[in-house]
Each structure stands twice: as C-alpha cells, then as structure tokens.
Design an enzyme around this catalytic site. Structure first.
Site, PDB file in Angstrom:
ATOM      1  N   SER A 192      39.732  34.371  40.331  1.00 57.02           N
ATOM      2  CA  SER A 192      39.381  34.816  38.987  1.00 57.02           C
ATOM      3  C   SER A 192      38.217  34.023  38.397  1.00 57.02           C
ATOM      4  CB  SER A 192      40.594  34.722  38.056  1.00 57.02           C
ATOM      5  OG  SER A 192      40.948  33.370  37.822  1.00 57.02           O
ATOM      6  N   ASP A 276      42.983  35.907  29.999  1.00 56.53           N
ATOM      7  CA  ASP A 276      43.036  36.646  31.267  1.00 56.53           C
ATOM      8  C   ASP A 276      44.487  36.897  31.658  1.00 56.53           C
ATOM      9  OD1 ASP A 276      41.962  37.875  33.566  1.00 56.53           O
ATOM     10  OD2 ASP A 276      42.177  36.047  34.741  1.00 56.53           O
ATOM     11  N   LYS A 306      43.812  44.994  31.076  1.00 55.93           N
ATOM     12  CA  LYS A 306      44.372  45.666  32.241  1.00 55.93           C
ATOM     13  C   LYS A 306      44.502  47.168  31.956  1.00 55.93           C
ATOM     14  CE  LYS A 306      44.802  41.356  33.278  1.00 55.93           C
ATOM     15  NZ  LYS A 306      43.678  40.666  33.889  1.00 55.93           N
TER      16      LYS A 306
END
Length: 356
Positions: A192, A276, A306
């Site tokens: 990430s 995140d 998402k």
C-alpha cells in the site's frame, strides 16, 4: 498549446484498469455522447476512440474536470501497418518530426500488446535517436514536456502501430498508459506504500516541514513510514501492532485504538489526515467527515474509498455527497496502485478557512 504541435485529431487511445474500463467508457461518453469507442480485445484496458469533439477540446474539458477512471489518453496522428519482420521500419515521418518543438524536452513512451518480438526500450531508443538527430530536442525520460506515444498491437494478420505527439500535460498522466512504477524500497512494509507515493505525486500534496500527520487504520505502518520519509510527525491509530521496524522511531506515536475511539478523545489538529481503512464506503466517508474539524485550515486529507463491484457508482456518489458536506473534494482518481477502490484528495473548504 505550441504552434509547432501537429494538427488536432479526433482519433485517440484511452487507457484504464481493465476492471474499470466500463466506467472509463462512461466518462468518454459523458464528455462526447457521439464518440465511437472500440474495445481492443488484444489489449485489455485500452480503447480506440473516434470522437466528435477534438482531442484538444476533450483535454481542455478534462483538465478542468478530470475523469476518475480514465487513466491515460494519447492522440493518434499516424498509423502504420507492419509485420514481425518489419518492426525496425517503425519511424516518425517528416511531418511529425517537424511538429516536435526543439526547445522542449521530450520522451518516447511505448506500449506493446499481443507479443511483438521486441521490448519497449528498443522502440524508445530508436525513435529518440531519430528525434535528436533530426530536431535536436533534449531527451528527458522523466517528466518530459512533450511525449511521443507509441502503441503497438499484434493482431491476426499483422501488426498495427499508432503514433501520436502531445504535451505531457495533455495525457492525464506522465506515465505511459498511466502505469505508475516505483522502485521497491528494501525497507518497504506493505504494498500500500505505492498507493500513497502515487497519490502524493498525482495530487501534488503540500507538505509542512515537521507537520503533524494522522494515519487512521495505520497497521502495519506502510503509510506511516512514508510520512516519516517526508519529515512528518505521525500519529498512527490502529488497534493492531505496527511493524517492529517502526517501534524505535520517536516521530511515530502509536495509539492502539479504533479511529472512532481516538476521535472520542478530542484529538488536536493535523496538517494531513490519511485513511486507508477497509470500511464500507459511506461509513468511511462519515468517519472522515467527523475528523474534518481536526484538519488545519490549510491542511489536506487523503483517503481510499472501497467500491464493491455491483454498487461502484452508487457507493462513490453517496460517499462523495457525504464528504462534500465537510471538505472540498479536490480530486477523485482510480490510481494505478489502487485495486477495487479510488483515492480521494480533500481540502478544507475555503468558506471554512475564511471564517477561522
């Protein structure tokens, strides 16, 4: 636009993540309902477009209101039909060479689909040598001012090559196809990290020297590590442990709490807030909006949103509506290193700044 650039064109290539190509095509159709869009079976994520609006006209529209899913575009000024044995004949004709501005740096960006027996760097080097010899423009592979885009597609019966010239700022991304690559750091904690590095570059995130950064859902600590590389003092919030390599860093303060529990403690203000977390989109947006009062007036926020496959647009619209009540949503972008998500760049609304 420089007068030395080639005539405008109505044919161009668009690129997106194959899983989001349908949404990229929607963006093309929203900008030009009459555009003819052809998916290229041999090149997943690539579309050939013949639009009613010119390439330059669309560029100007998308510079003012950038698309989210359409990752990269490049004009088509020449098409060459070749076979495997004549790939060495790929060249720039006199008209394209004459359109290259000798005072601007350039690069050649090549993408190959369908297995032609050569490498992109071979095409790049050959065409760059031709430009230098004929025009004298300076070669600058990273961050050029003008780009010669080359897309080579192996099809049944032969090879098709498209060539186009544009300013780098016209392509939506400085990277060929929007494929943003980073060298792997031996100290990397998680994949990430690439998402954050790409977001920093794409959104040109501002930095305050020694600024305060809040990393929500920080574990295992990849984003916190990147923030430290940019000189930030990091408050990392996550019930889980951070990577042990971060435990000795005095610039990271780890709160083993959920983001909701940390918010209840009335934290101070931050120059940058990151999120995140793997949460439902609207729930994550509501949580981020709750942290908005803790952002400094000139601060910024980054979050990933998402998107479940069958509800992507609904979740995106609903989440943007929630965030829009607390932030100025500067940009939403499906980055190369995103998966089933988009990255959002948020700022404090100017109306809020003027009253503080």
């Amino acid at each position: 636009m420089s007068s030395s650039l080639p005539p405008d064109t109505h044919t161009w290539l668009g690129s997106a993540d194959p899983d989001f190509l349908d949404l990229a095509i929607r963006e093309i159709k929203a900008a030009d309902p009459e555009a003819a869009v052809q998916r290229l079976r041999e090149a997943p994520g690539l579309v050939w477009v013949c639009s009613q609006r010119s390439f330059v006209d669309l560029v100007e529209a998308w510079q003012a209101d950038p698309p989210i899913f359409l990752r990269h575009i490049c004009p088509i000024h020449r098409e060459q039909r070749l076979d495997e044995g004549s790939l060495s004949k790929l060249h720039l004709d006199e008209e394209m060479l004459a359109a290259i501005d000798p005072m601007r740096s350039f690069s050649v960006q090549t993408r190959l689909f369908g297995g032609p027996n050569l490498k992109p760097f071979q095409v790049n080097e050959a065409l760059a040598e031709q430009v230098i010899a004929a025009v004298g423009a300076p070669l600058q592979v990273k961050d050029p001012q003008q780009v010669i885009s080359v897309v080579i597609l192996a099809e049944t019966g032969g090879i098709r090559a498209w060539l186009g010239l544009s300013l780098a700022t016209q392509n939506l991304s400085n990277w060929a196809g929007g494929i943003h690559r980073f060298r792997r750091d031996p100290n990397q904690i998680s994949r990430s990290e690439f998402k954050l590095l790409e977001a920093i570059q794409v959104f040109q995130v501002p930095w305050v020297a020694g600024g305060q950064a809040l990393d929500l859902g920080a574990a295992p600590g990849g984003w916190s590590r990147i923030l430290r590389l940019y000189g930030q003092q990091v408050t990392a919030v996550d019930p889980a442990d951070l990577d042990e390599r971060l435990s000795q860093d005095p610039g990271i303060c780890h709160h083993r709490l959920s983001a909701q529990a940390y918010l209840a403690r009335s934290p101070g203000r931050f120059h940058l807030i990151l999120n995140d977390m793997r949460m439902d989109g609207p729930a994550s947006a509501n949580l981020m909006a709750a942290f908005a009062p803790h952002l400094e007036p000139q601060g910024a926020a980054l979050m990933t949103l998402k998107l479940p496959y069958r509800q992507r647009l609904r979740v995106l619209r609903q989440s943007l509506e929630i965030l829009g009540r607390a932030f100025s949503v500067v940009r939403a972008r499906h980055l190369f290193h995103n998966r089933s998500e988009v990255t959002l760049y948020l700022r404090v609304p100017q109306s809020a700044v003027s009253t503080t």
